[in-house]
Design a protein around this motif. Structure first.
Motif, PDB file in Angstrom:
ATOM      1  N   PHE A 239       1.045  10.042   3.143  1.00 44.25           N
ATOM      2  CA  PHE A 239       0.440   8.715   3.272  1.00 44.25           C
ATOM      3  C   PHE A 239      -0.008   8.473   4.712  1.00 44.25           C
TER       4      PHE A 239
ATOM      5  N   HIS B 152       0.838  -1.202   0.000  1.00 48.10           N
ATOM      6  CA  HIS B 152       0.000   0.000   0.000  1.00 48.10           C
ATOM      7  C   HIS B 152       0.875   1.256   0.000  1.00 48.10           C
TER       8      HIS B 152
ATOM      9  N   ILE C 147      -3.105   5.659  -8.487  1.00 44.67           N
ATOM     10  CA  ILE C 147      -2.445   5.326  -7.220  1.00 44.67           C
ATOM     11  C   ILE C 147      -2.917   6.300  -6.144  1.00 44.67           C
TER      12      ILE C 147
ATOM     13  N   GLY D 234       1.952   1.997  -3.238  1.00 41.14           N
ATOM     14  CA  GLY D 234       0.879   2.286  -4.183  1.00 41.14           C
ATOM     15  C   GLY D 234       0.425   1.073  -4.973  1.00 41.14           C
ATOM     16  N   ILE D 235       0.647  -0.128  -4.415  1.00 40.26           N
ATOM     17  CA  ILE D 235       0.184  -1.346  -5.103  1.00 40.26           C
ATOM     18  C   ILE D 235      -1.044  -1.869  -4.363  1.00 40.26           C
ATOM     19  N   ASN D 236      -2.133  -2.034  -5.084  1.00 40.02           N
ATOM     20  CA  ASN D 236      -3.385  -2.451  -4.453  1.00 40.02           C
ATOM     21  C   ASN D 236      -4.036  -3.560  -5.263  1.00 40.02           C
TER      22      ASN D 236
ATOM     23  N   SER E  97      -6.528   5.484  -5.265  1.00 35.96           N
ATOM     24  CA  SER E  97      -6.708   4.252  -4.500  1.00 35.96           C
ATOM     25  C   SER E  97      -6.181   4.434  -3.081  1.00 35.96           C
ATOM     26  N   HIS E  98      -5.146   5.259  -2.947  1.00 40.34           N
ATOM     27  CA  HIS E  98      -4.645   5.552  -1.608  1.00 40.34           C
ATOM     28  C   HIS E  98      -5.718   6.228  -0.766  1.00 40.34           C
TER      29      HIS E  98
ATOM     30  N   GLN F  82      -8.421   3.710   0.076  1.00 43.16           N
ATOM     31  CA  GLN F  82      -7.937   2.858   1.163  1.00 43.16           C
ATOM     32  C   GLN F  82      -8.063   3.566   2.502  1.00 43.16           C
TER      33      GLN F  82
END
Lengths: 222, 306
Positions: free
Chosen positions: B221, A105, B3, A108-110, B6-7, B10
């Motif tokens: 992050f 994560h 990315i 940036g890999i999901n 999706s972050h 999440q």
């Protein structure tokens, strides 16, 4: 790959933990850092992993000067490393799968790709059947293997382990060193700190022995 | 870009999951925020409605000049001339006793109580009256004019109509300032509350922050989930605040309806105030974001491992 040039490290209010250390580690090496506790093994590893900055001297990792990196770049530098700690530093509020997926994560890999890689890493350390288990239910050796899965899941080029076998009995320790050896076989640079030279020496190419912050000798066993 | 997205997805998932696990704590925090937001909002609604009420009662600069009952057309004429010469007067108009009488009668036609009383009167009890608009709205100048007009011969009484309404509106202006101040203080308190909540959460997730940091997580992050948490607390708090406000207004509206009935008015508090509600939620979300931002930045600085 990793180059120390006359590196000295002093923490505020302490003596020099590392004195004038110069060394060179090539890509693909398997290096053991040995010495008594307090000899500066952990500090050496922290300097490599960009967790600490040297007081003087230069630390080069992949031709980048760690001491001159901007703080905003350091996270990206750290992603080159897989880190394994003596106390595992697992997160106990989530299961094994979720522990291992964290570095992905961060990178940036999901999604499906991430899940596949997590399972591959868990499989490699023999914990695939425990992916839903909480870390607290695992034995000490299993927890350390879980920490290794987490360290390698993002396929780092350098694996750094600080006393990974420190709390484990001999057979578990041998398991873990065998896993490290496997990674080294596929080209990962492995740097491990340990005080237990006897158990490890046969696996390694090279030993860096620290004594009171000074590098004593560089010996090759194979 | 994906990315990045999706972050965030999440992060939101993580935060919602955590809030779901700690429903009671989440509710309590939201309630504190909601209650704190309620105070200035209710105060604002109260003052706002009062000023609406006074606005149509208040004709800023009108003076009523009642002429003595025995005045004849000549007296009226001379008063009109004096008024016409007065520099301080913008305009004036005369309502004769007959006009006033007719108006009163027609107004009372649909009110049975007063209708009976008026019909019993055989003689018009009303005086002739001049209604004067002064040029100045300054209370002191108005009062001076009133005294001057009072002294004209044939004048029974000069009244500054909107005196009490004017006082009220001055008070309301003051209240608005007080609301502003209270809102500001409460916003500060909210920021501290939300910041503190997020700080506590950071303490429980200290390990996660440290491990993420060691694995190369960027500051943003680490920060993003906490920012979403703060914003969600704010949003829930805002919604709770609106719920509380509507309930309170509903309770008050019954009594207000009774009172306005007595004054034959249909005045009531409007339950739905879109702009205000949007402002409350937006302010709450912003304060939540800011509080978390400050807290998480402080925490990250203290975790800095470099």
């Amino acid at each position: 790959m990793i180059k120390f040039d006359q590196v000295t490290k002093r923490y505020p209010g302490s003596d020099e933990v590392l004195k004038n250390v110069s060394l060179n580690i090539e890509a693909g090496e398997f290096v053991l850092v040995t010495g008594h506790s307090g000899a500066g093994k952990s500090t050496l590893l922290k300097l490599i992993a960009a967790i600490e900055r040297p007081t003087s001297g230069t630390v080069l990792v992949a031709n980048q000067n760690i001491s001159k990196l901007k703080s905003s770049v350091i996270p990206y530098m750290r992603r080159r490393f897989g880190l394994v700690f003596q106390d595992h530093k697992l997160l106990y509020d989530r299961n094994c799968f979720q522990n291992v997926i964290l570095p992905l994560h961060i990178n940036g890999i999901n999604g499906v790709d991430a899940a596949r890689r997590v399972r591959a890493a868990l499989d490699k350390v023999g914990l695939l059947h425990k992916e839903k288990a909480m870390p607290i239910t695992l034995s000490g050796g299993e927890q350390q293997r879980l920490a290794i899965a987490r360290a390698v899941v993002s396929r780092p080029s350098i694996l750094i382990a600080d006393e990974p076998t420190g709390n484990l009995d001999a057979s578990y320790a041998a398991d873990i060193m065998a896993i490290f050896n496997d990674f080294n076989q596929v080209g990962v640079t492995v740097i491990t700190a340990t005080h237990d030279v006897q158990g490890m020496a046969k696996l390694t190419n090279r030993i860096l022995h620290l004594s009171n912050g000074e590098l004593q000798s560089k010996s090759s066993t194979s | 870009m994906s990315i990045f997205l999706s972050h965030h997805v999440q992060a939101i998932k993580l935060v919602v999951m955590r809030m779901h696990h700690n429903k009671l704590a989440t509710f309590m925090i939201s309630l504190v925020i909601g209650a704190a937001l309620c105070l200035p909002s209710l105060f604002y609604i109260g003052v706002n409605n009062l000023s609406k009420l006074t606005n149509h009662m208040q004709n800023e600069t009108e003076i009523s000049l009642f002429v003595k009952l025995d005045a004849n057309a000549k007296t009226l004429d001379s008063i009109a001339q004096i008024l016409a010469k007065n520099e301080a007067i913008q305009e004036f108009h005369l309502v004769t006793k007959d006009q006033a009488w007719e108006k009163l009668k027609s107004q009372s036609d649909n009110n049975s109580e007063t209708n009976g009383a008026i019909n019993e009167l055989t003689k018009n009890p009303l005086p002739d009256a001049f209604f004067i608009q002064a040029k100045s709205a300054d209370p002191v100048a108005l009062e001076a004019l009133r005294v001057e007009l009072q002294s004209i011969s044939g004048v029974d009484q000069a009244l500054l109509n909107a005196e009490w309404a004017k006082r009220l509106s001055t008070l309301l202006a003051l209240s608005k300032k007080i609301i502003g101040l209270i809102s500001l203080l409460l916003a500060l308190a909210l920021m501290v509350i939300i910041g503190n909540t997020v700080r506590m959460q950071i303490l429980t997730q200290k390990d996660e922050i440290e491990v993420s940091n060691l694995m190369g997580a960027t500051t943003s992050f680490i920060r993003v989930p906490f920012l979403y948490a703060g914003m969600l607390y704010g949003a829930f708090g805002g919604l709770l605040a609106i719920l509380i406000i509507v309930s309170v207004l509903q309770i008050f509206n019954d009594s207000i309806a009774q009172i306005s009935n007595r004054y034959s008015s249909d005045f009531s508090l409007s339950l739905f105030n879109g702009p205000l509600f949007l402002t409350i939620i937006a302010a709450a979300i912003f304060i939540g974001w800011l509080g978390s931002y400050l807290a998480v930045s402080r925490a990250i600085t203290s975790f800095k491992l470099n």
